[in-house]
Write a protein that holds these residues in place. Structure first.
Motif, mmCIF file in Angstrom:
data_model
loop_
_atom_site.group_PDB
_atom_site.id
_atom_site.type_symbol
_atom_site.label_atom_id
_atom_site.label_comp_id
_atom_site.label_asym_id
_atom_site.label_seq_id
_atom_site.Cartn_x
_atom_site.Cartn_y
_atom_site.Cartn_z
ATOM 1 N N GLU A 67 16.732 45.146 61.550
ATOM 2 C CA GLU A 67 17.961 45.830 60.741
ATOM 3 C C GLU A 67 18.699 44.863 59.872
ATOM 4 O O GLU A 67 19.004 45.065 58.648
ATOM 5 N N ARG A 68 18.771 43.554 60.305
ATOM 6 C CA ARG A 68 19.523 42.678 59.635
ATOM 7 C C ARG A 68 19.049 42.245 58.685
ATOM 8 O O ARG A 68 19.694 42.050 57.578
ATOM 9 N N VAL A 69 17.521 41.821 58.839
ATOM 10 C CA VAL A 69 16.774 41.405 57.701
ATOM 11 C C VAL A 69 16.797 42.504 56.297
ATOM 12 O O VAL A 69 16.979 42.136 55.141
ATOM 13 N N ARG A 70 16.753 43.869 56.688
ATOM 14 C CA ARG A 70 17.000 44.803 55.576
ATOM 15 C C ARG A 70 18.466 44.927 54.990
ATOM 16 O O ARG A 70 18.539 44.948 53.719
ATOM 17 N N GLU A 71 19.276 44.437 55.824
ATOM 18 C CA GLU A 71 20.821 44.468 55.444
ATOM 19 C C GLU A 71 20.769 42.999 54.101
ATOM 20 O O GLU A 71 21.479 43.359 53.212
ATOM 21 N N VAL A 72 20.231 41.971 54.553
ATOM 22 C CA VAL A 72 20.114 40.769 53.663
ATOM 23 C C VAL A 72 19.475 41.317 52.749
ATOM 24 O O VAL A 72 19.894 40.805 51.315
ATOM 25 N N GLN A 93 18.977 44.306 50.916
ATOM 26 C CA GLN A 93 19.572 44.997 50.225
ATOM 27 C C GLN A 93 20.691 44.476 49.489
ATOM 28 O O GLN A 93 20.973 44.582 48.535
ATOM 29 N N GLY A 94 21.542 43.722 50.168
ATOM 30 C CA GLY A 94 22.536 43.001 49.611
ATOM 31 C C GLY A 94 21.967 41.844 48.420
ATOM 32 O O GLY A 94 22.644 41.848 47.518
ATOM 33 N N ASN A 95 20.938 41.410 48.622
ATOM 34 C CA ASN A 95 20.283 40.282 47.750
ATOM 35 C C ASN A 95 19.920 41.068 46.472
ATOM 36 O O ASN A 95 20.110 40.647 45.386
ATOM 37 N N GLN A 96 19.393 42.345 46.898
ATOM 38 C CA GLN A 96 18.761 43.170 45.649
ATOM 39 C C GLN A 96 20.271 43.608 45.000
ATOM 40 O O GLN A 96 20.210 43.742 43.600
ATOM 41 N N ALA A 97 21.320 44.069 45.578
ATOM 42 C CA ALA A 97 22.365 44.530 45.033
ATOM 43 C C ALA A 97 22.897 43.499 43.947
ATOM 44 O O ALA A 97 23.316 43.571 42.896
ATOM 45 N N ARG A 98 23.049 42.243 44.543
ATOM 46 C CA ARG A 98 23.430 40.953 43.760
ATOM 47 C C ARG A 98 22.757 40.903 42.633
ATOM 48 O O ARG A 98 23.181 40.366 41.470
ATOM 49 N N GLY A 155 8.068 41.777 53.475
ATOM 50 C CA GLY A 155 7.970 41.647 51.895
ATOM 51 C C GLY A 155 8.728 40.664 51.563
ATOM 52 O O GLY A 155 8.869 40.088 50.405
ATOM 53 N N LEU A 156 9.638 39.903 52.339
ATOM 54 C CA LEU A 156 10.567 39.017 52.221
ATOM 55 C C LEU A 156 9.915 37.541 51.733
ATOM 56 O O LEU A 156 8.718 37.305 52.273
ATOM 57 N N SER A 157 10.313 36.652 51.012
ATOM 58 C CA SER A 157 10.025 35.314 50.605
ATOM 59 C C SER A 157 10.187 34.738 52.110
ATOM 60 O O SER A 157 11.141 35.047 53.108
ATOM 61 N N VAL A 158 9.794 33.584 52.376
ATOM 62 C CA VAL A 158 9.964 32.714 53.427
ATOM 63 C C VAL A 158 11.159 32.287 53.587
ATOM 64 O O VAL A 158 12.044 32.484 54.664
ATOM 65 N N GLN A 159 11.959 31.917 52.464
ATOM 66 C CA GLN A 159 13.254 31.559 52.393
ATOM 67 C C GLN A 159 14.305 32.660 52.656
ATOM 68 O O GLN A 159 15.256 32.441 53.533
ATOM 69 N N GLU A 160 13.984 33.916 52.382
ATOM 70 C CA GLU A 160 14.672 34.947 52.402
ATOM 71 C C GLU A 160 14.530 35.270 53.882
ATOM 72 O O GLU A 160 15.651 35.755 54.746
ATOM 73 N N ALA A 161 13.621 35.236 54.684
ATOM 74 C CA ALA A 161 13.477 35.396 56.062
ATOM 75 C C ALA A 161 14.120 34.437 56.721
ATOM 76 O O ALA A 161 14.719 34.740 58.007
#
Length: 110
Positions: free
Chosen positions: A94-99, A101-106, A48-54
């Protein structure tokens, strides 16, 4: 490095030409460009990430892999093979999920 099995597929000429044009500035082969697009699409579709997030997640994954490895991939094909292997192991996801979660926290603290 393990051998990768390949299969031939028919693709529309227009798609192959688009891949050829996109591959050139990135110094990828047409096949590597299509593999990259497929990997990017799978990440976007499954997370469900955007292309840029991926893209950012892939770049960060590769940067971390390069820091932990003394040798960088010899070619774009080698890089693509590493990404596909990471995807198969689940470490890329796993790394995508970490990114994410970090983006959501920020985003919550902003």
């Amino acid at each position: 490095m393990a051998q990768t099995a390949f299969a031939s597929v028919k693709l529309p000429n227009a798609l192959v030409e688009q891949a050829r044009q996109a591959a050139q500035p990135m110094r990828r082969s047409v096949a590597s460009q299509i593999e990259y697009w497929a990997t990017l699409g799978q990440i976007v579709e499954h997370t469900g990430l955007s292309v840029q997030e991926a893209r950012t997640a892939i770049e960060q994954y590769e940067a971390a892999a390069e820091r932990s490895s003394a040798t960088a991939p010899a070619s774009v094909d080698a890089l693509t093979a590493r990404l596909l292997a990471a995807q198969a192991r689940g470490s890329l996801a796993e790394r995508v999920r970490e990114v994410v979660q970090g983006n959501q926290a920020r985003a919550r603290t902003a």
